[in-house]
Design a protein around this motif. Structure first.
Motif, PDB file in Angstrom:
ATOM      1  N   THR A  77      48.282  32.180  53.540  1.00 41.24           N
ATOM      2  CA  THR A  77      46.884  32.036  53.942  1.00 41.24           C
ATOM      3  C   THR A  77      46.689  32.577  55.351  1.00 41.24           C
ATOM      4  N   ASP A  78      45.553  33.220  55.577  1.00 38.93           N
ATOM      5  CA  ASP A  78      45.242  33.732  56.908  1.00 38.93           C
ATOM      6  C   ASP A  78      45.117  32.585  57.903  1.00 38.93           C
ATOM      7  N   GLU A  79      45.605  32.801  59.119  1.00 36.33           N
ATOM      8  CA  GLU A  79      45.643  31.740  60.117  1.00 36.33           C
ATOM      9  C   GLU A  79      44.244  31.250  60.487  1.00 36.33           C
ATOM     10  N   ARG A  80      43.259  32.157  60.517  1.00 31.70           N
ATOM     11  CA  ARG A  80      41.889  31.742  60.851  1.00 31.70           C
ATOM     12  C   ARG A  80      41.335  30.817  59.778  1.00 31.70           C
ATOM     13  N   ALA A  81      41.648  31.124  58.511  1.00 33.66           N
ATOM     14  CA  ALA A  81      41.171  30.280  57.417  1.00 33.66           C
ATOM     15  C   ALA A  81      41.810  28.893  57.488  1.00 33.66           C
ATOM     16  N   ILE A  82      43.077  28.837  57.890  1.00 36.62           N
ATOM     17  CA  ILE A  82      43.735  27.536  58.039  1.00 36.62           C
ATOM     18  C   ILE A  82      43.070  26.738  59.150  1.00 36.62           C
ATOM     19  N   ALA A 117      52.631  35.984  58.025  1.00 34.95           N
ATOM     20  CA  ALA A 117      53.733  35.079  58.351  1.00 34.95           C
ATOM     21  C   ALA A 117      55.063  35.651  57.884  1.00 34.95           C
ATOM     22  N   TYR A 118      55.086  36.224  56.679  1.00 37.21           N
ATOM     23  CA  TYR A 118      56.328  36.813  56.173  1.00 37.21           C
ATOM     24  C   TYR A 118      56.641  38.132  56.875  1.00 37.21           C
ATOM     25  N   ARG A 119      55.606  38.866  57.301  1.00 39.63           N
ATOM     26  CA  ARG A 119      55.857  40.104  58.045  1.00 39.63           C
ATOM     27  C   ARG A 119      56.488  39.805  59.399  1.00 39.63           C
ATOM     28  N   SER A 142      51.025  29.083  59.276  1.00 34.62           N
ATOM     29  CA  SER A 142      51.548  29.754  58.083  1.00 34.62           C
ATOM     30  C   SER A 142      53.029  30.104  58.237  1.00 34.62           C
ATOM     31  N   VAL A 143      53.465  30.383  59.477  1.00 34.08           N
ATOM     32  CA  VAL A 143      54.883  30.642  59.701  1.00 34.08           C
ATOM     33  C   VAL A 143      55.702  29.382  59.434  1.00 34.08           C
ATOM     34  N   LEU A 192      53.530  19.627  43.374  1.00 37.18           N
ATOM     35  CA  LEU A 192      52.316  20.040  44.078  1.00 37.18           C
ATOM     36  C   LEU A 192      52.519  20.230  45.586  1.00 37.18           C
ATOM     37  N   PRO A 193      53.294  19.393  46.283  1.00 42.84           N
ATOM     38  CA  PRO A 193      53.507  19.676  47.716  1.00 42.84           C
ATOM     39  C   PRO A 193      54.158  21.028  47.970  1.00 42.84           C
ATOM     40  N   MET A 194      55.111  21.421  47.121  1.00 39.30           N
ATOM     41  CA  MET A 194      55.738  22.731  47.302  1.00 39.30           C
ATOM     42  C   MET A 194      54.751  23.855  47.016  1.00 39.30           C
ATOM     43  N   VAL A 195      53.882  23.647  46.020  1.00 36.85           N
ATOM     44  CA  VAL A 195      52.849  24.653  45.736  1.00 36.85           C
ATOM     45  C   VAL A 195      51.906  24.783  46.928  1.00 36.85           C
ATOM     46  N   LEU A 196      51.522  23.648  47.514  1.00 39.49           N
ATOM     47  CA  LEU A 196      50.640  23.677  48.683  1.00 39.49           C
ATOM     48  C   LEU A 196      51.309  24.402  49.851  1.00 39.49           C
ATOM     49  N   VAL A 197      52.588  24.132  50.071  1.00 37.96           N
ATOM     50  CA  VAL A 197      53.317  24.797  51.153  1.00 37.96           C
ATOM     51  C   VAL A 197      53.320  26.299  50.951  1.00 37.96           C
ATOM     52  N   PHE A 198      53.566  26.747  49.725  1.00 35.80           N
ATOM     53  CA  PHE A 198      53.581  28.192  49.460  1.00 35.80           C
ATOM     54  C   PHE A 198      52.199  28.810  49.653  1.00 35.80           C
ATOM     55  N   MET A 199      51.146  28.135  49.183  1.00 42.38           N
ATOM     56  CA  MET A 199      49.799  28.677  49.316  1.00 42.38           C
ATOM     57  C   MET A 199      49.392  28.771  50.793  1.00 42.38           C
ATOM     58  N   VAL A 200      49.767  27.779  51.591  1.00 43.73           N
ATOM     59  CA  VAL A 200      49.438  27.844  53.025  1.00 43.73           C
ATOM     60  C   VAL A 200      50.211  28.974  53.701  1.00 43.73           C
TER      61      VAL A 200
END
Length: 288
Positions: free
Chosen positions: A35-40, A56-58, A253-254, A24-32
């Motif tokens: 995720t858009d920075e404003r939503a975070i 973040a990937y771009r 997200s980065v 689950l921690p790895m899943v959370l890391v991937f989902m974040v």
């Protein structure tokens, strides 16, 4: 129909819960990371983000991105460095496990002392520069290639469990020590060699210190060094331009995206080495 015992249900339940705690921690890391920075900023970390974004990937993956070159540098560093370090570790441990070698305990003490005391950073840096390990691949491989005493003692203890009669029969048949070490003893040491291979591989994959100290050429940056530089650049842009322009850069997200890109590839090593890992640790640590 085979009955399922209560103890079996409890064990499977505990193993499942433990596995979820690891996954689950790895899943959370991937989902974040997607995720858009404003939503975070508004909602924090979430398994179900309100707004998806690949910004973040771009920021890291684009045409002409140095990321792919850094991946190549890291792969060469990991493969070459791990191979050489494992070979050095094995051939240092093999004579120390041989009871016929004189002063083997003295040499073992010498290796142990190096794990407790070191000469310091300045002599290390001066020696690397004197040996022309600067701004080249040698600077990324050689300083970390010297085996750690822990790994050497682990291999030595494992070799001690190899039947002495097997080596003696090979000597009677005319085999030399090099042939015994490479063709007889080494294949029997697969579990412990796989274990130290994993240790060295992870160490090289996560290596960034050598790049900071000995590399100025950005084309030789390993993956960890490049991603650290990307994070620092985004943080600097946020401090300089964020307040005046209202621009929201994907800082959080980065961070998560870098975790995905650095941890993801090394995880694939574990399925190949898992069956040897536990055996190598246990059998290599039972003797002193």
């Amino acid at each position: 129909m085979k009955k399922i015992k209560l103890s079996g249900i409890i064990i499977y339940t505990l193993v499942t819960l433990f596995s979820l705690c690891c996954i689950l921690p790895m899943v959370l890391v991937f989902m974040v990371s997607i995720t858009d920075e404003r939503a975070i900023g508004m909602n924090g970390y979430s398994f179900f983000p309100e707004a998806f974004s690949l910004e973040a990937y771009r920021r890291m993956i684009y045409p002409g991105s140095p990321l792919f070159r850094s991946y190549g540098v890291t792969i060469v560093m990991v493969v070459a460095g791990t191979f050489l370090a494992v070979i050095m570790t094995y051939f240092a441990a093999y004579p120390l496990a041989n009871q016929k070698v004189k002063y083997r305990n003295g040499f073992a003490l010498y290796f142990f002392i190096t794990s407790v005391f070191n000469a310091g950073l300045v002599p290390w840096y001066l020696i690397c520069r004197q040996l022309h390990m600067y701004n080249n691949m040698l600077a990324l491989i050689i300083p970390s290639m010297v085996f750690t005493p822990f790994n050497m003692f682990l291999v030595r203890n494992f070799i001690k469990d190899v039947p002495v009669a097997l080596m003696e029969s090979a000597r009677i048949d005319g085999a030399g020590e090099l042939r015994i070490a490479t063709q007889i003893c080494m294949p029997l040491c697969k579990p412990v060699l796989a274990t130290v291979t994993l240790f060295y591989g992870i160490g090289y994959w996560n290596s960034w210190f050598n790049a900071i100290m000995l590399v100025d050429n950005s084309s030789l940056y390993p993956l960890q060094m490049l991603l650290m530089k990307i994070q620092s650049d985004i943080k600097m842009l946020t401090m300089v331009n964020g307040a005046s322009t209202g621009m929201v850069l994907p800082t959080e997200s980065v961070k998560m995206a870098t975790v995905v890109m650095t941890v993801g590839p090394i995880i694939f090593l574990y399925p190949f080495l898992q069956k040897y890992f536990v055996k190598g640790i246990i059998m290599g640590s039972v003797k002193g």
